[in-house]
Design a protein around this motif. Structure first.
Motif, short mmCIF file in Angstrom:
data_model
loop_
_atom_site.label_atom_id
_atom_site.label_comp_id
_atom_site.label_asym_id
_atom_site.label_seq_id
_atom_site.Cartn_x
_atom_site.Cartn_y
_atom_site.Cartn_z
N ILE A 68 -3.11 43.91 -63.63
CA ILE A 68 -2.38 45.18 -63.62
C ILE A 68 -0.88 44.91 -63.52
O ILE A 68 -0.42 44.19 -62.64
N GLU A 119 1.87 44.59 -53.16
CA GLU A 119 1.40 44.07 -54.45
C GLU A 119 1.35 42.54 -54.45
O GLU A 119 0.47 41.95 -55.03
N VAL A 171 -2.86 46.85 -57.68
CA VAL A 171 -2.34 45.51 -57.99
C VAL A 171 -2.74 44.54 -56.88
O VAL A 171 -3.14 43.40 -57.14
N ALA A 172 -2.67 45.02 -55.64
CA ALA A 172 -2.93 44.14 -54.49
C ALA A 172 -4.37 43.69 -54.41
O ALA A 172 -4.66 42.61 -53.90
N VAL A 173 -5.31 44.52 -54.87
CA VAL A 173 -6.73 44.14 -54.76
C VAL A 173 -7.29 43.53 -56.04
O VAL A 173 -8.39 42.99 -56.03
N CYS A 174 -6.54 43.62 -57.13
CA CYS A 174 -7.06 43.11 -58.41
C CYS A 174 -7.29 41.60 -58.30
O CYS A 174 -6.35 40.84 -58.04
N PRO A 175 -8.54 41.14 -58.49
CA PRO A 175 -8.82 39.72 -58.29
C PRO A 175 -8.29 38.83 -59.41
O PRO A 175 -8.22 37.61 -59.25
N THR A 215 -6.15 40.72 -52.24
CA THR A 215 -6.71 41.13 -50.95
C THR A 215 -8.09 41.76 -51.13
O THR A 215 -8.32 42.53 -52.04
N ARG A 248 1.55 35.27 -56.53
CA ARG A 248 0.56 34.96 -57.57
C ARG A 248 1.20 34.21 -58.72
O ARG A 248 0.60 33.31 -59.30
N ASP A 269 -5.32 39.68 -61.35
CA ASP A 269 -3.93 40.01 -61.68
C ASP A 269 -3.81 40.64 -63.06
O ASP A 269 -3.01 40.21 -63.89
N GLY A 299 1.01 50.52 -56.13
CA GLY A 299 0.67 49.10 -56.17
C GLY A 299 -0.59 48.70 -55.41
O GLY A 299 -0.91 47.51 -55.33
N THR A 300 -1.32 49.67 -54.86
CA THR A 300 -2.54 49.33 -54.13
C THR A 300 -3.55 48.62 -55.05
O THR A 300 -4.17 47.63 -54.67
#
Lengths: 390, 65
Positions: B24, A154, B16-20, A167, A159, B22, B13-14
């Motif tokens: 989520i 995450e 969350v990791a790709v959300c451009p 990513t 951030r 933030d 959390g996948t």
């Protein structure tokens, strides 16, 4: 005075290694884990190389589920390419392994707290000065000189500090895995299925876990994930190949198959492990590489505390040592992954037909990836660097 | 608007990791979309391994078809 010298966020292998190294270096260290348990849930295939592991810890039968000596790769038409591993491998019980690493961090002097969900940072003039977190519904704040963010895929703590961690879809595999029992598999062999039928843009794995059990999972690349469900593909595979399997655990997760983030330090903060994208871009393996990154981060944090320079300049040995240890190789492997994406199922089948004729004891990962490089000669140097002796 | 089928989320959390942007929020067993921040790019829907996320706008598009 600050409450701590170093606060590590996240109690996976990278976080525990960072906390241990910082504490050993004399830093007053706290490790915060958001879940109630260190090591659980396990969102991981749990495979590691033996030599990679042994540089950190002696293998303990308590958390070794299986010892691997052979590899099978299957092309889309199910042609099997078998070979032996020069370096043995292990499939871990991460739940117990992560416990062992966190316990070691604790023994080195680090404090550890679970159920601590970090939801903000204290920032003064652009420098991180502490963490805000929730514990059992209560808001808490702790000041610290350095935060090490090991908060996994995450990567939100980075951030919060204003770093770019989001990513791209190409750099994320959408993963699903079932830990199953009642499967008749070779417990000393890992088995991979490549191609678009089971894992478009990624691969499907069968990792033995001892006693007739296995981790069976797959990753679908983010670029094509719109059209495929990792969950549905996994269950389709289980129905076709292991209809009698009992599903003991099932988890999903994202596998960040990216290059390491360009910036992994900022004033008062370092990112490490999955949060810094320290995962092998071809295999998706991130346990050992996370431990490498975590230990360096912890050591550099301890040194920086002594010099008093808590800026990226004071932390500059961290990205430098990481690049030398793994980062440069990962950059090359990212190019190799790009080349693999371009290979059609038809070509994979042709390559497998050729490779299957080579006796297993003459075949190696190096030879297989050299065959891949034949499709795109510009990656030959990357292949040679990454797979020499493997 | 991105919707979450709450009781099916695995909290991996996948997304969350790709959300451009933030947008989520994810805790131990709690996920929420910050709708004011969300730009409806839908990539979280695509990357979710167990298809827990959906878009209400998509449903409208389907109706128009």
């Amino acid at each position: 005075m600050t409450d701590f010298d170093v606060i590590v966020v996240g109690g996976g292998p990278a976080g525990s290694m960072a906390a241990e190294a910082a504490a050993r270096g004399g830093a007053k260290t706290l490790l915060l884990e958001k879940d109630r348990d260190i090591g659980y849930p396990v969102r991981c295939g749990e495979g590691v190389g033996a030599s990679g592991l042994k540089q950190f810890i002696e293998p303990d039968p308590q958390w070794i589920a299986a010892t691997i000596s052979r590899v099978r790769m299957r092309s889309p038409d199910n042609t099997k390419v078998d070979f032996g591993m020069k370096d043995a491998g292990y499939v871990l019980h991460r739940r117990l392994f992560d416990y062992a690493l966190a316990n070691r961090a604790g023994n080195a002097g680090a404090e550890i707290q679970t159920r601590a969900y970090v939801d903000g940072l204290m920032v003064e003039e652009g420098a991180v000065k502490g963490v805000k977190y929730q514990y059992m519904g209560e808001n808490r704040e702790l000041s610290t000189k350095i935060v090490i963010a090991a908060d996994g895929v995450e990567s939100r703590v980075g951030r919060m500090a204003g770093m770019r961690t989001a990513t791209k879809l190409r750099d994320m595999d959408s993963g699903y895995q079932a830990t199953v029992g009642n499967v008749d598999i070779d417990q000393e062999m890992i088995d991979f299925f490549i191609g678009s039928n089971w894992a478009p843009g990624g691969y499907l794995w069968i990792f033995p876990k001892g006693n007739g059990m296995a981790n069976i999972g797959l990753g679908v690349n983010g670029k094509v994930a719109k059209d495929f469900s990792a969950h549905d593909l996994t269950h389709k595979f289980l129905n076709e190949h292991f209809p009698k399997a009992s599903i003991l655990t099932s988890v999903c997760g994202g596998i960040p198959i990216a290059k390491t983030l360009k910036t992994i330090t900022k004033d008062g903060i370092m990112l490490t492990g999955d949060a810094a994208r320290m995962v092998n871009p071809v295999t998706g393996g991130g346990i050992i590489t996370g431990m490498v990154g975590g230990r360096i981060a912890g050591e550099v944090a301890a040194t920086a505390l002594q010099t008093g320079d808590l800026t990226p300049n004071g932390f500059k040995d961290y990205p430098a040592r990481w690049q030398k240890a793994e980062g440069k190789t990962h950059d090359g492997l990212h190019r190799v992954a790009d080349a693999i994406f371009e290979i059609t199922d038809e070509k994979l089948n042709k390559m497998a037909h050729r490779l299957a004729k080579i006796p297993p004891d003459e075949l190696s990962l190096m030879k297989i990836f050299t065959a891949v490089a034949r499709q795109k000669p510009s990656i030959l140097i990357d292949v040679t660097r990454a797979f020499a002796g493997v | 608007m991105i919707l979450v089928k709450d009781n099916r989320c695995d909290f991996c959390g996948t997304c969350v990791a790709v959300c451009p942007v933030d947008a989520i929020e994810l805790r131990e067993a709690d996920i929420s979309i910050i709708h004011d921040t969300c730009i409806d790019c839908d990539i979280c829907i695509w990357v979710c391994p167990i298809d827990v996320l959906s878009s209400d706008e998509k449903k409208e598009e389907v109706k128009h078809d």
